[in-house]
Every structure is written in structure tokens, then in C-alpha cells.
Design an enzyme around this catalytic site. Structure first.
Site, PDB file in Angstrom:
ATOM      1  N   CYS A   1      -8.853  -2.512  40.660  1.00  0.00           N
ATOM      2  CA  CYS A   1      -7.801  -1.998  40.013  1.00  0.00           C
ATOM      3  C   CYS A   1      -7.694  -0.215  40.275  1.00  0.00           C
ATOM      4  CB  CYS A   1      -7.449  -2.277  38.453  1.00  0.00           C
ATOM      5  SG  CYS A   1      -6.923  -3.964  38.304  1.00  0.00           S
TER       6      CYS A   1
ATOM      7  N   HIS B   1      -3.559   1.375  35.920  1.00  0.00           N
ATOM      8  CA  HIS B   1      -3.535   1.165  34.556  1.00  0.00           C
ATOM      9  C   HIS B   1      -4.284   2.549  34.200  1.00  0.00           C
ATOM     10  CE1 HIS B   1      -7.430  -0.188  34.409  1.00  0.00           C
ATOM     11  NE2 HIS B   1      -7.259  -1.093  35.297  1.00  0.00           N
TER      12      HIS B   1
END
Length: 112
Positions: free
Chosen positions: A87, A71
């Protein structure tokens, strides 16, 4: 989509996009910190979402491993560091570019 795949190098903090065996793009990234490392393994892009901004930046590509994804970020100074909860973070302009180049099912290999 062409035969594309993503290889993430956590120690080099780099994400590479391949078409077949040919490297077509690479991007700087941030990865998980010591207590919440980015998990090694073979996954795939399971979801793609456009965000208006915020902590996930402008794009989210969820992995086949629940709760993990690639992301953007609202903190561009974090790129290049081991700072996330597992992440893979990218600059928003980079994640927007990658978002256009990969589809659901694109293989993602995360390695040291």
C-alpha cells in the site's frame, strides 16, 4: 469532482495530484518493501473510508486492485521509506487533505 488524477512515483516516494495537466499538490509517501512492492499500473479510487486511527491512520482510499490502497499511518516515521506490504502510506494530515480532493473513480497511476 474536477478532472483530477493521482500519479505515484515509487522511487521518489512521492504522490502527485493533478487537475488536468496541472500539478496542484504533492505529498511524501511510503511504498511497498522489496518482498511486497507497490504494484505498477493504472487503477482508480474504488472506496473511501474514514477510520478513527490505527494502522491505516485516519483515512483509507481503496484502489480498484483489491487489497491495495492509499492510507494514513500510525507510524509517521515510516514515510519516505519502502516499508509497507504494497500500500501507499501518507502522513495522516496529508491523507485527510487528499481524501477531500478526490472522489470515487479518480484515476491512480503507479510508476517507478
Amino acid at each position: 469532482m474536477p478532472n483530477r488524477s493521482i500519479v505515484i512515483h515509487t522511487t521518489r516516494r512521492q504522490l502527485e495530484l493533478y487537475e488536468g495537466n496541472r500539478l496542484i499538490q504533492h505529498y511524501p509517501i511510503a511504498v511497498g518493501k522489496g518482498s511486497t512492492p507497490t504494484p505498477y499500473g493504472r487503477y482508480s479510487i474504488a472506496t473511501k473510508t474514514v477510520y478513527p486511527g490505527g494502522v491505516f491512520g485516519s483515512r483509507w482510499m481503496g484502489l480498484s486492485l483489491p487489497h491495495y490502497g492509499i492510507h494514513g499511518t500510525s507510524n509517521p516515521t515510516s514515510i519516505g521509506q519502502a516499508i509497507s506490504k504494497g500500500c501507499v502510506r501518507m502522513h495522516n494530515h496529508d491523507v485527510e487533505n487528499l481524501f477531500q480532493l478526490v472522489g470515487i473513480g479518480t484515476p491512480v497511476i503507479i510508476q517507478p
